[in-house]
Design a protein around this motif. Structure first.
Motif, PDB file in Angstrom:
ATOM      1  N   VAL A 104      51.371   7.283   2.119  1.00 47.16           N
ATOM      2  CA  VAL A 104      52.611   6.850   2.972  1.00 47.16           C
ATOM      3  C   VAL A 104      53.639   6.653   2.009  1.00 47.16           C
ATOM      4  O   VAL A 104      53.770   5.951   1.178  1.00 47.16           O
ATOM      5  CB  VAL A 104      52.056   5.435   3.485  1.00 47.16           C
ATOM      6  CG1 VAL A 104      53.152   4.918   4.254  1.00 47.16           C
ATOM      7  CG2 VAL A 104      51.032   5.529   4.326  1.00 47.16           C
ATOM      8  N   ALA A 164      57.175   8.020   6.366  1.00 54.21           N
ATOM      9  CA  ALA A 164      57.941   6.922   7.015  1.00 54.21           C
ATOM     10  C   ALA A 164      59.142   6.612   6.213  1.00 54.21           C
ATOM     11  O   ALA A 164      59.658   5.456   6.692  1.00 54.21           O
ATOM     12  CB  ALA A 164      56.894   5.574   7.119  1.00 54.21           C
ATOM     13  N   THR A 165      59.801   7.451   5.564  1.00 52.04           N
ATOM     14  CA  THR A 165      61.086   7.138   4.767  1.00 52.04           C
ATOM     15  C   THR A 165      62.254   7.430   5.781  1.00 52.04           C
ATOM     16  O   THR A 165      61.930   7.544   6.910  1.00 52.04           O
ATOM     17  CB  THR A 165      61.263   7.995   3.616  1.00 52.04           C
ATOM     18  OG1 THR A 165      61.190   9.583   4.312  1.00 52.04           O
ATOM     19  CG2 THR A 165      60.243   8.044   2.680  1.00 52.04           C
ATOM     20  N   ALA A 223      56.720   3.240   1.906  1.00 55.00           N
ATOM     21  CA  ALA A 223      55.662   2.264   2.319  1.00 55.00           C
ATOM     22  C   ALA A 223      56.182   0.760   2.366  1.00 55.00           C
ATOM     23  O   ALA A 223      55.683  -0.099   2.685  1.00 55.00           O
ATOM     24  CB  ALA A 223      54.481   2.179   1.306  1.00 55.00           C
ATOM     25  N   GLY A 257      56.603   1.925   7.336  1.00 55.60           N
ATOM     26  CA  GLY A 257      55.678   2.227   6.161  1.00 55.60           C
ATOM     27  C   GLY A 257      54.651   1.268   6.029  1.00 55.60           C
ATOM     28  O   GLY A 257      53.450   1.416   5.904  1.00 55.60           O
TER      29      GLY A 257
END
Length: 320
Positions: A15, A81-82, A18, A23
């Motif tokens: 991930v 998820a950045t 995070a 994240g």
């Protein structure tokens, strides 16, 4: 597929981003469903202690460095998820374009076909007219710098997937609420101002006459978990509630869950200044068909969880 001892699929899900709201929630959802998780961000954070962690800025890292990390941990999938609300062109290009390009190159360099789940944005479609249900086949309209760079990153991953170098799904998410929502968001700002309101004080909030689709971050995380093993690739899937809710209604609910006297809060009409215009409403039919996913958390419960989590926030610097 071989299962690990906890009943989940074998292999590690990496991930990226995070430590952020999305994240950290994706990490927790993967862990609950039996996946091994490797959390990656530029800096560690206390809430990630349950997972192995590697500090890495993927936007500047050489693809070989990422490939080595993926191989070392036996990664079978990556959730990106950045991203964020950068204000300059360079910031947005680094977060939304450079990083996906390096991510694709790093995954391809492993010599294995890795699933890449990109957390995209409904703003990649551009503004639409009020009443329009936004489907995945909609051609983009005029895009803001944010929407343009987010779409460029997503399109690069999809192109690499069509070329057979990665196995990508892009989740175009609507506005997110729920636990640990960033204070850079509109609702995050409202919650922050409500918490700062002194007893007996009054608060004026500028709220646009707009209707937008919001989804709880935990529902979005559930969609990411489903996407890790979903059939098909090189697809865009919208994630939302499929409802366009007046912003004034959302603020009213947040005021209610805060316990602040509603008489102390005045809503003042404001011009629409959002990246998505005055209306967003996602067609989420494909998410149900392809991922078996539907939103489960009502907005009032989501805003309650958002308020409660903000009260338990870590001290400054805790999110890396």
């Amino acid at each position: 597929m071989e299962a690990d001892p906890r009943g989940g699929p074998a292999g590690t899900v990496v991930v990226l981003g995070a430590t952020g709201s999305v994240g950290r929630t994706v990490c927790a959802a993967l862990h609950r469903t039996g996946h091994r998780v490797l959390a990656v961000a530029r800096r560690p954070a206390p809430h990630l202690r349950a997972h192995p962690f590697t500090p890495l800025d993927v936007a500047t890292a050489a693809p070989g460095r990422l490939a080595a990390l993926l191989d070392e941990h036996g990664a079978t999938a990556v959730v990106n998820a950045t991203g964020g609300w950068g204000t300059t062109a360079d910031q947005m290009r680094s977060a939304h374009v450079d990083l996906p390009e390096r991510l694709a190159a790093g995954c391809a360099a492993t010599g294995r076909l890795l699933r890449v789940v990109q957390i995209g944005s409904i703003h990649e479609y551009g503004p639409v007219e009020d009443g329009v249900l936004i489907a995945e086949d909609r051609a983009p309209g005029p895009l803001t710098p944010y929407g343009l760079t987010k779409r460029a990153g997503s399109e690069h991953l999809l192109a690499e997937s069509r070329a057979g170098r990665i196995d990508a799904l892009v989740l175009r998410a609507v506005n997110v609420c729920g636990p640990h929502t960033t204070t850079a968001s509109f609702l995050g700002v409202v919650a922050e101002r409500l918490r700062a309101l002194a007893p007996g004080g009054t608060l004026t909030l500028d709220v646009a006459e707009a209707r937008r689709d919001f989804v709880d971050v935990r529902d979005l995380a559930g969609a990411a978990v489903a996407a890790v093993a979903a059939p098909g690739r090189s697809r865009v899937v919208n994630i939302g509630r499929g409802e366009a809710v007046p912003m004034t209604e959302l603020v009213d609910v947040l005021v209610k869950v805060s316990g602040v006297d509603p008489a102390a809060v005045r809503l003042r009409p404001a011009a629409v200044a959002s990246k998505g215009g005055s209306w967003t409403c996602a067609d989420i039919g494909l998410a149900a068909d392809l991922l078996g996913w539907r939103p489960r958390i009502p907005l009032d419960a989501s805003l309650r969880a958002m308020w409660d989590a903000a009260g338990d926030a870590e001290p400054p610097g805790g999110t890396g």
